[in-house]
Design an enzyme around this catalytic site. Structure first.
Site, PDB file in Angstrom:
ATOM      1  CD  GLU A  62      36.794  54.048  37.455  1.00 41.72           C
ATOM      2  OE1 GLU A  62      35.645  54.183  37.838  1.00 41.72           O
ATOM      3  OE2 GLU A  62      37.334  52.927  37.337  1.00 41.72           O
ATOM      4  CB  CYS A 113      32.285  52.454  38.462  1.00 40.78           C
ATOM      5  SG  CYS A 113      30.670  51.843  38.871  1.00 40.78           S
ATOM      6  CD  GLU A 132      26.602  47.419  34.973  1.00 41.61           C
ATOM      7  OE1 GLU A 132      27.169  48.459  34.580  1.00 41.61           O
ATOM      8  OE2 GLU A 132      25.438  47.127  34.653  1.00 41.61           O
ATOM      9  CE  LYS A 168      35.652  36.805  43.922  1.00 42.66           C
ATOM     10  NZ  LYS A 168      36.033  37.533  45.153  1.00 42.66           N
TER      11      LYS A 168
HETATM   12  P1  ADP Z   1      38.312  46.657  42.266  1.00 45.00           P
HETATM   13  O1  ADP Z   1      39.240  47.580  41.559  1.00 45.00           O
HETATM   14  O2  ADP Z   1      36.959  47.180  42.549  1.00 45.00           O
HETATM   15  O3  ADP Z   1      38.918  45.911  43.427  1.00 45.00           O
HETATM   16  P2  ADP Z   1      38.497  44.229  40.776  1.00 45.00           P
HETATM   17  O4  ADP Z   1      38.077  44.100  39.381  1.00 45.00           O
HETATM   18  O5  ADP Z   1      39.916  44.037  41.130  1.00 45.00           O
HETATM   19  O6  ADP Z   1      37.961  45.639  41.158  1.00 45.00           O
HETATM   20  O7  ADP Z   1      37.652  43.274  41.723  1.00 45.00           O
HETATM   21  C1  ADP Z   1      36.278  43.097  41.619  1.00 45.00           C
HETATM   22  C2  ADP Z   1      35.939  41.678  41.977  1.00 45.00           C
HETATM   23  O8  ADP Z   1      36.605  40.811  41.068  1.00 45.00           O
HETATM   24  C3  ADP Z   1      36.365  41.232  43.372  1.00 45.00           C
HETATM   25  O9  ADP Z   1      35.376  40.363  43.894  1.00 45.00           O
HETATM   26  C4  ADP Z   1      37.655  40.481  43.102  1.00 45.00           C
HETATM   27  O10 ADP Z   1      37.902  39.513  44.094  1.00 45.00           O
HETATM   28  C5  ADP Z   1      37.311  39.820  41.795  1.00 45.00           C
HETATM   29  N1  ADP Z   1      38.470  39.387  40.998  1.00 45.00           N
HETATM   30  C6  ADP Z   1      39.639  40.048  40.795  1.00 45.00           C
HETATM   31  N2  ADP Z   1      40.455  39.334  40.005  1.00 45.00           N
HETATM   32  C7  ADP Z   1      39.792  38.191  39.691  1.00 45.00           C
HETATM   33  C8  ADP Z   1      40.107  37.020  38.902  1.00 45.00           C
HETATM   34  N3  ADP Z   1      41.260  36.890  38.257  1.00 45.00           N
HETATM   35  N4  ADP Z   1      39.155  36.044  38.826  1.00 45.00           N
HETATM   36  C9  ADP Z   1      37.984  36.175  39.454  1.00 45.00           C
HETATM   37  N5  ADP Z   1      37.647  37.215  40.207  1.00 45.00           N
HETATM   38  C10 ADP Z   1      38.533  38.228  40.329  1.00 45.00           C
END
Ligand code: ADP
Length: 446
Positions: free
Chosen positions: A349, A252, A218, A143
């Site tokens: 960050e 990161c 990560e 995903k």
């Molecule tokens: P960033 O700050 O890099 O956007 P996130 O942790 O918000 O980091 O997002 C990283 C990935 O996790 C993306 O693919 C986002 O769609 C997914 N993501 C964010 N929230 C959820 C959730 N509750 N369940 C599954 N995937 C999620």
């Protein structure tokens, strides 16, 4: 908006899980040599299409074209490496404590795996997970981040062209909670590999708890970048720029806190600011641009709020400090002096093109400051003193340490963090272990 992609419903993601379950048997049944050959073709196709993939990446993510091309090749390198590693998954024979027993250790693929990946490296965060998974004989559902689905889908097309069978590598786009919920909740999915924020990582870990999934995480970092009095200052400035301003500060492993020893503080600040002020900002497609836009408005607002907080608490702007004259999501590359531990940018960050400089006096003091965070991903230090180099490298509570360099990541080295920066390692010969189960086989000769 540059494109529309499907937003899959939960039932469709469930179909993907079922397709993966079916594909696992035949894929894991292939000889490692055969999987390696197919993966090698995927690597070659990505390299052959590097320019197109880079253009797609710049369009959806914003990083300068040369940097995007660099990421595509970096992404491809994981596939080449793990295609080779596929052939080196060795078991063990253990000398038994009883004469009539034979003790054998088999390495077997974990099974159906899921990956949830971020927008800052739209290609590499996928291949760094999918390549070891497929090499080990696992199948994977990816995903990608909502912001960057196109690079992911293009990688999927090339995987198909390379001969990776249907169901072995699937890209599922859509709303994070819906898609993520099916993947973390499924008992068919045996492992989740996630790259993203610590906050979301924690949520996903909890979602994976009921089915006791294996996890590779990560997560966020808060990288210290330490410049000692005995450093080569020009090299340190160059390293700081490479580490801090890559991807406009949105990685990161970007230096988040720059600790500079008192004796060289002013000289370092001056040299750094001169170079930073000259960094060309603009659209990633324009030649020579080194700093593209940030990913979205929220990212720009976070940078602004970190700066405002720091300035209110006594920091001083050396260069930059505001939205760029180009408007939109562009932000001036910034250097800040007089940063202190009570500022938000010392604890969180910033994920933007801001380098805060903290002054320190002693090695002991800076080690304590550097380790004073719940994160432990990348760290950097500059010194010409070999004894100090060993002391500091051993004392830093981080998964990765760069000595006299601001660039540490490659496919042959283990990437990953300690503390709340994550679990597991990607890349290197360690990376494939994340996708292998250890089976102990005890055979009695009676
Ligand atoms: P960033 O700050 O890099 O956007 P996130 O942790 O918000 O980091 O997002 C990283 C990935 O996790 C993306 O693919 C986002 O769609 C997914 N993501 C964010 N929230 C959820 C959730 N509750 N369940 C599954 N995937 C999620």
């Amino acid at each position: 908006m540059i494109a529309r992609v499907p937003s899959l419903a939960a039932a469709e993601v469930e179909q993907a899980v079922e397709a993966a379950r079916r594909a696992f048997k035949s894929w894991s049944g292939l000889a490692a040599q055969e999987r390696a050959k197919i993966l090698r073709r995927w690597f070659e196709l990505i390299v052959a299409h590097a320019d197109d993939l880079a253009a797609l990446m710049t369009a959806e993510q914003g990083k300068p074209l040369a940097e995007a091309r660099g990421e595509v090749l970096y992404a491809a390198s994981f596939i080449e490496w793990f295609a080779e590693e596929a052939k080196r998954v060795y078991g063990e024979v253990i000398p038994a404590p009883q004469a009539d027993k034979r003790l054998v250790v088999l390495k077997q693929p974990v099974g159906v795996c899921a990956a949830i990946t971020p927008w800052n490296f739209p290609a590499a965060m996928i291949t760094r997970k999918a390549a070891p998974a497929l090499a080990a004989g696992c199948v994977m559902i990816v995903k990608p981040a909502e912001q960057t689905p196109l690079t992911a889908l293009a990688l999927g097309v090339l995987a198909k062209e390379a001969g990776i069978p249907a169901g072995v590598l699937q890209i599922v786009t859509g709303e994070a909670r819906t898609v993520g919920g099916v993947l973390t909740g499924s008992d068919v999915v045996r492992k989740l590999s996630f790259t993203g924020s610590t906050e979301v990582g924690r949520t996903l870990m909890a979602e994976c708890a009921p089915t006791i999934k294996r996890l590779s995480l990560e997560l966020g970092g808060n990288a210290p970048f330490i410049v000692f009095d005995d450093a080569d200052l020009d090299a340190a400035v160059e390293g700081a720029i490479a580490s801090k301003y890559r991807n406009a500060g949105q990685t990161c492993v970007c230096a988040n806190r720059l600790y500079v020893q008192a004796g060289v503080f002013d000289a370092f600040a001056e040299k750094l600011a001169a170079k930073v002020a000259a960094l060309p900002v603009g659209r990633g497609t324009e030649p020579g641009v080194q700093i593209g836009p940030l990913i979205d408005e929220a990212a720009v607002e976070k940078v602004e709020s970190h700066l405002a907080d720091a300035l209110a608490k006594g920091a001083r702007l050396v260069t930059g400090g505001q939205r760029h004259a180009l408007g939109g999501l562009f932000f001036e590359p910034t250097v800040l002096a007089g940063a202190t531990s009570d500022m938000r940018l010392a604890r969180e960050e910033t994920f933007g093109p801001v380098a805060p400089l903290f002054r320190f006096e002693t090695e002991e003091e800076v080690i304590a400051l550097a380790n004073d965070t719940e994160f432990g991903l990348a760290s950097y230090f500059y010194t010409e003193n070999a004894k100090r180099a060993w002391r500091v490298a051993e004392a830093l509570e981080y998964g990765m340490v760069g000595h006299n360099t601001g660039l540490i990541s490659n496919e042959v080295a283990p990437f990953g963090g300690v503390k709340q920066s994550g679990l597991g390692r990607e890349g290197s010969h360690h990376g494939i272990e994340e996708y292998l189960e250890v089976k102990y086989w005890c055979s009695a000769l009676r």
